[in-house]
Structure formats: structure tokens, C-alpha cells
Motif scaffolding. Structure first.
Motif, mmCIF file in Angstrom:
data_model
loop_
_atom_site.group_PDB
_atom_site.id
_atom_site.type_symbol
_atom_site.label_atom_id
_atom_site.label_comp_id
_atom_site.label_asym_id
_atom_site.label_seq_id
_atom_site.Cartn_x
_atom_site.Cartn_y
_atom_site.Cartn_z
ATOM 1 N N LEU A 1 1.996 -20.644 3.605
ATOM 2 C CA LEU A 1 2.290 -21.963 3.019
ATOM 3 C C LEU A 1 2.832 -21.873 1.591
ATOM 4 O O LEU A 1 3.754 -22.586 1.235
ATOM 5 N N ALA A 2 2.250 -20.996 0.775
ATOM 6 C CA ALA A 2 2.625 -20.947 -0.641
ATOM 7 C C ALA A 2 3.940 -20.218 -0.890
ATOM 8 O O ALA A 2 4.638 -20.518 -1.860
ATOM 9 N N THR A 3 4.265 -19.275 -0.017
ATOM 10 C CA THR A 3 5.454 -18.452 -0.281
ATOM 11 C C THR A 3 6.525 -18.560 0.785
ATOM 12 O O THR A 3 7.575 -17.947 0.657
ATOM 13 N N ALA A 4 6.269 -19.320 1.852
ATOM 14 C CA ALA A 4 7.170 -19.412 3.006
ATOM 15 C C ALA A 4 7.390 -18.037 3.632
ATOM 16 O O ALA A 4 8.401 -17.771 4.249
ATOM 17 N N MET A 5 6.407 -17.167 3.454
ATOM 18 C CA MET A 5 6.458 -15.818 4.015
ATOM 19 C C MET A 5 6.285 -15.924 5.532
ATOM 20 O O MET A 5 5.454 -16.697 5.995
ATOM 21 N N PRO A 6 7.050 -15.141 6.291
ATOM 22 C CA PRO A 6 6.828 -15.138 7.744
ATOM 23 C C PRO A 6 5.406 -14.680 8.080
ATOM 24 O O PRO A 6 4.813 -13.870 7.352
ATOM 25 N N LEU A 7 4.865 -15.186 9.176
ATOM 26 C CA LEU A 7 3.486 -14.893 9.562
ATOM 27 C C LEU A 7 3.229 -13.399 9.652
ATOM 28 O O LEU A 7 2.212 -12.905 9.164
ATOM 29 N N SER A 8 4.139 -12.651 10.259
ATOM 30 C CA SER A 8 3.915 -11.210 10.413
ATOM 31 C C SER A 8 3.848 -10.504 9.058
ATOM 32 O O SER A 8 3.071 -9.570 8.881
ATOM 33 N N PHE A 9 4.639 -10.944 8.061
ATOM 34 C CA PHE A 9 4.578 -10.352 6.725
ATOM 35 C C PHE A 9 3.266 -10.716 6.031
ATOM 36 O O PHE A 9 2.681 -9.907 5.327
ATOM 37 N N ALA A 10 2.816 -11.968 6.215
ATOM 38 C CA ALA A 10 1.556 -12.407 5.600
ATOM 39 C C ALA A 10 0.381 -11.614 6.161
ATOM 40 O O ALA A 10 -0.506 -11.184 5.421
ATOM 41 N N ILE A 11 0.388 -11.394 7.473
ATOM 42 C CA ILE A 11 -0.677 -10.608 8.091
ATOM 43 C C ILE A 11 -0.655 -9.185 7.558
ATOM 44 O O ILE A 11 -1.686 -8.638 7.169
ATOM 45 N N GLY A 12 0.528 -8.586 7.527
ATOM 46 C CA GLY A 12 0.652 -7.220 7.026
ATOM 47 C C GLY A 12 0.228 -7.091 5.575
ATOM 48 O O GLY A 12 -0.483 -6.155 5.194
ATOM 49 N N THR A 13 0.653 -8.035 4.740
ATOM 50 C CA THR A 13 0.292 -8.014 3.324
ATOM 51 C C THR A 13 -1.216 -8.108 3.147
ATOM 52 O O THR A 13 -1.825 -7.343 2.397
ATOM 53 N N SER A 14 -1.835 -9.039 3.858
ATOM 54 C CA SER A 14 -3.282 -9.203 3.776
ATOM 55 C C SER A 14 -4.002 -7.940 4.241
ATOM 56 O O SER A 14 -4.974 -7.502 3.613
ATOM 57 N N LEU A 15 -3.540 -7.339 5.329
ATOM 58 C CA LEU A 15 -4.187 -6.135 5.847
ATOM 59 C C LEU A 15 -4.098 -4.965 4.872
ATOM 60 O O LEU A 15 -5.063 -4.207 4.715
ATOM 61 N N VAL A 16 -2.956 -4.809 4.218
ATOM 62 C CA VAL A 16 -2.815 -3.707 3.252
ATOM 63 C C VAL A 16 -3.764 -3.908 2.080
ATOM 64 O O VAL A 16 -4.441 -2.969 1.641
ATOM 65 N N VAL A 17 -3.848 -5.129 1.574
ATOM 66 C CA VAL A 17 -4.750 -5.412 0.452
ATOM 67 C C VAL A 17 -6.202 -5.190 0.862
ATOM 68 O O VAL A 17 -6.974 -4.519 0.167
ATOM 69 N N VAL A 18 -6.588 -5.730 2.014
ATOM 70 C CA VAL A 18 -7.960 -5.564 2.495
ATOM 71 C C VAL A 18 -8.253 -4.087 2.748
ATOM 72 O O VAL A 18 -9.336 -3.593 2.421
ATOM 73 N N GLY A 19 -7.283 -3.386 3.322
ATOM 74 C CA GLY A 19 -7.460 -1.951 3.573
ATOM 75 C C GLY A 19 -7.681 -1.162 2.298
ATOM 76 O O GLY A 19 -8.565 -0.297 2.231
ATOM 77 N N ALA A 20 -6.884 -1.454 1.268
ATOM 78 C CA ALA A 20 -7.029 -0.749 -0.006
ATOM 79 C C ALA A 20 -8.391 -1.036 -0.643
ATOM 80 O O ALA A 20 -9.074 -0.113 -1.107
ATOM 81 N N LEU A 21 -8.783 -2.309 -0.639
ATOM 82 C CA LEU A 21 -10.089 -2.663 -1.212
ATOM 83 C C LEU A 21 -11.225 -2.060 -0.392
ATOM 84 O O LEU A 21 -12.205 -1.548 -0.943
ATOM 85 N N GLY A 22 -11.092 -2.102 0.924
ATOM 86 C CA GLY A 22 -12.109 -1.537 1.797
ATOM 87 C C GLY A 22 -12.228 -0.028 1.641
ATOM 88 O O GLY A 22 -13.336 0.524 1.656
ATOM 89 N N LEU A 23 -11.097 0.647 1.488
ATOM 90 C CA LEU A 23 -11.114 2.104 1.301
ATOM 91 C C LEU A 23 -11.860 2.485 0.027
ATOM 92 O O LEU A 23 -12.672 3.418 0.030
ATOM 93 N N MET A 24 -11.620 1.760 -1.035
ATOM 94 C CA MET A 24 -12.307 2.052 -2.296
ATOM 95 C C MET A 24 -13.817 1.819 -2.169
ATOM 96 O O MET A 24 -14.625 2.632 -2.615
ATOM 97 N N THR A 25 -14.198 0.728 -1.539
ATOM 98 C CA THR A 25 -15.617 0.423 -1.362
ATOM 99 C C THR A 25 -16.276 1.437 -0.422
ATOM 100 O O THR A 25 -17.382 1.918 -0.695
ATOM 101 N N ALA A 26 -15.595 1.770 0.683
ATOM 102 C CA ALA A 26 -16.140 2.741 1.636
ATOM 103 C C ALA A 26 -16.323 4.101 0.991
ATOM 104 O O ALA A 26 -17.333 4.782 1.219
ATOM 105 N N THR A 27 -15.367 4.507 0.171
ATOM 106 C CA THR A 27 -15.480 5.789 -0.531
ATOM 107 C C THR A 27 -16.695 5.790 -1.444
ATOM 108 O O THR A 27 -17.451 6.767 -1.488
ATOM 109 N N SER A 28 -16.909 4.700 -2.139
ATOM 110 C CA SER A 28 -18.063 4.594 -3.029
ATOM 111 C C SER A 28 -19.375 4.727 -2.255
ATOM 112 O O SER A 28 -20.286 5.455 -2.667
ATOM 113 N N TYR A 29 -19.476 4.050 -1.122
ATOM 114 C CA TYR A 29 -20.690 4.133 -0.305
ATOM 115 C C TYR A 29 -20.872 5.537 0.273
ATOM 116 O O TYR A 29 -21.986 6.071 0.305
ATOM 117 N N ALA A 30 -19.782 6.153 0.744
ATOM 118 C CA ALA A 30 -19.875 7.493 1.324
ATOM 119 C C ALA A 30 -20.322 8.512 0.289
ATOM 120 O O ALA A 30 -21.183 9.354 0.559
#
Length: 107
Positions: free
Chosen positions: A20-49
Motif C-alpha cells: 500500500l505505501a510503496t505500490a510495490m508488487p506483492l511478490s517483491f513485498a513478500i521477498g523484502t519482508s522475508l529477507v529482513v525477517v531472515g536477517a533479524l532471525g539469523l542474528m537472534t538465532a546465532t546469539s541463542y546458539a
């Protein structure tokens, strides 16, 4: 910031927000969100491990299930690629249903 405000499950709000905010296609929005979540999750998972707070046998089972889900998801995405409107309507229905559930359970 989005990861701190919405947590790992915040993608159900971030994806439509990006569309809605950027008129980004749905597939790009999903991909963008997944990369951000993946990066944040990787950092948190590494800390726990590193802290020794990971149950490795359970982790292996979850990874195996995720791999199986990926294979099934690829097959499903090929089917939905031929019906783009169906995927977008289905995604919208899921978002609304989750929103209603969250609103109803927080009362």
C-alpha cells in the motif's frame, strides 16, 4: 525498527503495508519482508546458539519440516502462478482472518 515493533510474525502487517505505501508488487513485498525477517532471525538465532540455548535435535526436526514445506511450497507456487488473482485474494482473506482473530482474542 520493524522487527522490534512487529516481531518475527509482523510480516502479516508489513507485507500489505509495503504494497500500500510503496505500490510495490506483492511478490517483491513478500521477498523484502522475508529477507529482513531472515536477517533479524539469523542474528537472534546465532546469539541463542552461542549462549547454548538451542535444543539441536528439535532444531534438526524443524529444519527438516521446513525443507519439506519448501518443496511443497514450490509445487504450490507453480500452480498458483497460473492464477495470480486467486493468490492475491487468498492472501487478503488470510490477512483479514488473522486480523479478526487477533482483535477478537485480545478483548
Amino acid at each position: 525498527m520493524g522487527g522490534r515493533v512487529f516481531g518475527i510474525g509482523g510480516g502479516f502487517l508489513i507485507v500489505p503495508g509495503l504494497v500500500l505505501a510503496t505500490a510495490m508488487p506483492l511478490s517483491f513485498a513478500i521477498g523484502t519482508s522475508l529477507v529482513v525477517v531472515g536477517a533479524l532471525g539469523l542474528m537472534t538465532a546465532t546469539s541463542y546458539a552461542v549462549s547454548g540455548l538451542v535444543d539441536w535435535p528439535v532444531t534438526a526436526l524443524l529444519i527438516a519440516g521446513g525443507a519439506a514445506g519448501t518443496v511443497a511450497g514450490i509445487a504450490a507456487s507453480r500452480m498458483f502462478a497460473r492464477r495470480k488473482g486467486l493468490l492475491e485474494r487468498g492472501f487478503a482473506i488470510v490477512i483479514v482472518a488473522v486480523g479478526v482473530h487477533v482483535a477478537a482474542s485480545s478483548v
